[in-house]
Scaffold this active site. Structure first.
Site, PDB file in Angstrom:
ATOM      1  N   ILE A   1      13.740   9.500   5.040  1.00 30.97           N
ATOM      2  CA  ILE A   1      13.731   9.869   3.627  1.00 30.97           C
ATOM      3  C   ILE A   1      13.737  11.383   3.433  1.00 30.97           C
ATOM      4  O   ILE A   1      14.425  11.902   2.543  1.00 30.97           O
ATOM      5  CB  ILE A   1      12.515   9.225   2.928  1.00 30.97           C
ATOM      6  CG1 ILE A   1      12.719   7.701   2.861  1.00 30.97           C
ATOM      7  CG2 ILE A   1      12.303   9.796   1.526  1.00 30.97           C
ATOM      8  CD1 ILE A   1      11.498   6.925   2.469  1.00 30.97           C
TER       9      ILE A   1
ATOM     10  N   HIS B   1       0.504   1.839  -9.845  1.00 29.49           N
ATOM     11  CA  HIS B   1      -0.704   1.278  -9.233  1.00 29.49           C
ATOM     12  C   HIS B   1      -1.913   2.186  -9.372  1.00 29.49           C
ATOM     13  O   HIS B   1      -2.874   2.060  -8.623  1.00 29.49           O
ATOM     14  CB  HIS B   1      -0.439   0.971  -7.748  1.00 29.49           C
ATOM     15  CG  HIS B   1       0.610  -0.071  -7.552  1.00 29.49           C
ATOM     16  ND1 HIS B   1       1.287  -0.248  -6.360  1.00 29.49           N
ATOM     17  CD2 HIS B   1       1.129  -1.008  -8.398  1.00 29.49           C
ATOM     18  CE1 HIS B   1       2.161  -1.232  -6.481  1.00 29.49           C
ATOM     19  NE2 HIS B   1       2.081  -1.709  -7.701  1.00 29.49           N
TER      20      HIS B   1
ATOM     21  N   CYS C   1     -25.266   5.980 -12.671  1.00 29.96           N
ATOM     22  CA  CYS C   1     -25.978   4.718 -12.913  1.00 29.96           C
ATOM     23  C   CYS C   1     -26.271   3.919 -11.655  1.00 29.96           C
ATOM     24  O   CYS C   1     -26.913   2.867 -11.729  1.00 29.96           O
ATOM     25  CB  CYS C   1     -25.184   3.852 -13.894  1.00 29.96           C
ATOM     26  SG  CYS C   1     -23.709   3.077 -13.166  1.00 29.96           S
TER      27      CYS C   1
ATOM     28  N   GLN D   1       4.922   3.520  -6.751  1.00 32.15           N
ATOM     29  CA  GLN D   1       3.936   2.551  -6.300  1.00 32.15           C
ATOM     30  C   GLN D   1       2.808   3.248  -5.540  1.00 32.15           C
ATOM     31  O   GLN D   1       1.808   2.615  -5.213  1.00 32.15           O
ATOM     32  CB  GLN D   1       4.606   1.516  -5.390  1.00 32.15           C
ATOM     33  CG  GLN D   1       5.644   0.660  -6.092  1.00 32.15           C
ATOM     34  CD  GLN D   1       6.380  -0.235  -5.108  1.00 32.15           C
ATOM     35  OE1 GLN D   1       7.367   0.186  -4.515  1.00 32.15           O
ATOM     36  NE2 GLN D   1       5.916  -1.459  -4.933  1.00 32.15           N
TER      37      GLN D   1
ATOM     38  N   CYS E   1     -22.445   5.332  -7.739  1.00 31.59           N
ATOM     39  CA  CYS E   1     -22.263   6.189  -8.899  1.00 31.59           C
ATOM     40  C   CYS E   1     -23.485   7.071  -9.090  1.00 31.59           C
ATOM     41  O   CYS E   1     -24.628   6.586  -9.111  1.00 31.59           O
ATOM     42  CB  CYS E   1     -22.034   5.330 -10.137  1.00 31.59           C
ATOM     43  SG  CYS E   1     -21.962   6.264 -11.686  1.00 31.59           S
TER      44      CYS E   1
ATOM     45  N   CYS F   1     -16.659   4.346 -11.689  1.00 29.02           N
ATOM     46  CA  CYS F   1     -17.784   3.426 -11.531  1.00 29.02           C
ATOM     47  C   CYS F   1     -17.442   2.087 -12.169  1.00 29.02           C
ATOM     48  O   CYS F   1     -16.947   2.036 -13.303  1.00 29.02           O
ATOM     49  CB  CYS F   1     -19.038   4.017 -12.176  1.00 29.02           C
ATOM     50  SG  CYS F   1     -20.456   2.887 -12.151  1.00 29.02           S
TER      51      CYS F   1
ATOM     52  N   VAL G   1      -0.274   5.962  -4.747  1.00 28.45           N
ATOM     53  CA  VAL G   1      -1.476   6.375  -5.479  1.00 28.45           C
ATOM     54  C   VAL G   1      -1.964   7.736  -4.988  1.00 28.45           C
ATOM     55  O   VAL G   1      -3.080   8.142  -5.300  1.00 28.45           O
ATOM     56  CB  VAL G   1      -2.598   5.322  -5.332  1.00 28.45           C
ATOM     57  CG1 VAL G   1      -2.181   3.997  -5.974  1.00 28.45           C
ATOM     58  CG2 VAL G   1      -2.968   5.090  -3.858  1.00 28.45           C
TER      59      VAL G   1
ATOM     60  N   ASN H   1      15.625   3.236   2.529  1.00 26.33           N
ATOM     61  CA  ASN H   1      14.465   2.628   3.181  1.00 26.33           C
ATOM     62  C   ASN H   1      14.777   2.371   4.649  1.00 26.33           C
ATOM     63  O   ASN H   1      15.906   2.037   4.997  1.00 26.33           O
ATOM     64  CB  ASN H   1      14.086   1.303   2.494  1.00 26.33           C
ATOM     65  CG  ASN H   1      12.662   0.899   2.780  1.00 26.33           C
ATOM     66  OD1 ASN H   1      11.729   1.664   2.525  1.00 26.33           O
ATOM     67  ND2 ASN H   1      12.460  -0.295   3.313  1.00 26.33           N
TER      68      ASN H   1
ATOM     69  N   ARG I   1       3.495  -2.002   4.994  1.00 24.83           N
ATOM     70  CA  ARG I   1       4.262  -3.183   5.349  1.00 24.83           C
ATOM     71  C   ARG I   1       5.316  -2.952   6.415  1.00 24.83           C
ATOM     72  O   ARG I   1       5.961  -3.896   6.849  1.00 24.83           O
ATOM     73  CB  ARG I   1       4.929  -3.766   4.089  1.00 24.83           C
ATOM     74  CG  ARG I   1       3.928  -4.209   3.062  1.00 24.83           C
ATOM     75  CD  ARG I   1       4.579  -4.693   1.779  1.00 24.83           C
ATOM     76  NE  ARG I   1       3.584  -5.005   0.777  1.00 24.83           N
ATOM     77  CZ  ARG I   1       2.938  -6.157   0.687  1.00 24.83           C
ATOM     78  NH1 ARG I   1       3.198  -7.130   1.532  1.00 24.83           N
ATOM     79  NH2 ARG I   1       2.026  -6.353  -0.254  1.00 24.83           N
TER      80      ARG I   1
END
EC number: 2.3.1.286
Length: 249
Positions: free
Chosen positions: A230, A113, A149, A93, A146, A121, A95, A212, A26
């Site tokens: 930071i 998140h 399957c 937040q 996957c 899968c 990942v 920030n 963002r």
């Protein structure tokens, strides 16, 4: 008897990982600014419905370099905070798994998140490493299925259009209510429900510090706003937390 040390809650967003080579979303140079259509790549409806969206998503993951990214000075500073004996929890937040890679115990990191370090899968729910899936992409599979399957593979992240895990939210809410210092680091504070955590902390008399590069909706209520990079600002804040200055101030 020694005085009980205050609990420090640290909410981290994409900004803490940009120095590790992972672009934010963002900010002025963020992915959404450069290519607004890229949001489809992390939105559950288009992702499941379109092979082309998944192909673009796999290419984005491969080019983003998140799997090979290394923790930076900001991540390492939080490890130093934990090792100094300061009670702390990280609500992230992100990942990318870089807090754990830097050395924070997994039990002290709440991944709001989910994680992009693994895939799952959609059909049989089998879980595997993201790195292995990206190796298949590099070998020529543009939408790897996957292996068990043949179903659609997705990252183990919370995509747009999905709800956050309720138990994760309960933990985050409890930490925000119980902390005495709340650091918001590298987050736009625009994505809900994570954006509500500063308010919860403030309502329970916590001291709010925002680090920030761009203004956030909660700057007006913060006890301190830091605009320094930071990787430079967080080590200094950690030293103040270890000494107790921020909790007293």
């Amino acid at each position: 008897m020694s005085e009980k040390r205050p609990l420090v809650a640290v909410l981290t967003g994409a900004g803490i990982s940009t120095d590790s080579g992972i672009p934010d979303y963002r900010g002025p140079q963020g992915l959404w600014q450069r290519d607004p259509s890229a949001q489809d790549l992390v939105t559950i409806g288009p992702y499941l419905a379109s092979t082309e969206v998944r192909r673009r998503a796999w290419l984005m993951r491969r080019e983003a370099g998140a799997v090979g990214a290394k923790p930076n000075a900001g991540h390492r500073a939080l490890v130093e905070l934990e090792r100094a004996g300061v009670p702390m929890r990280v609500l992230t937040q992100n990942v990318d798994g870089l807090h754990q890679a830097a050395g924070l115990p997994a039990r002290k990191v709440i991944e709001l998140h989910g994680t992009a370090t693994e895939v799952q899968c959609v059909g049989c729910r089998a879980v595997g490493p993201m790195a292995a899936a990206l190796e298949r992409v590099a070998a020529g599979e543009d939408d790897p299925a996957c292996a068990d399957c043949g179903g659609v593979l997705r990252p183990r992240t919370v995509m747009f259009g999905e709800a956050l895990d309720e138990m994760v939210l309960v933990k985050a809410d409890a930490i925000a209510k119980g902390c005495q210092v709340f650091l918001a680091v590298g987050s736009s504070l625009q994505v809900h429900p994570a954006a509500l955590l500063p308010r919860i902390a403030l309502e329970n008399d916590a001291r709010l510090i925002i680090v920030n590069g761009e203004p956030t909706p909660w700057d007006w209520a913060a006890h301190e706003v830091v605009r320094e990079p930071i990787s430079e600002a967080l080590p200094k804040l950690v030293q103040r937390l270890v000494s107790g200055d921020l909790a007293r101030g």
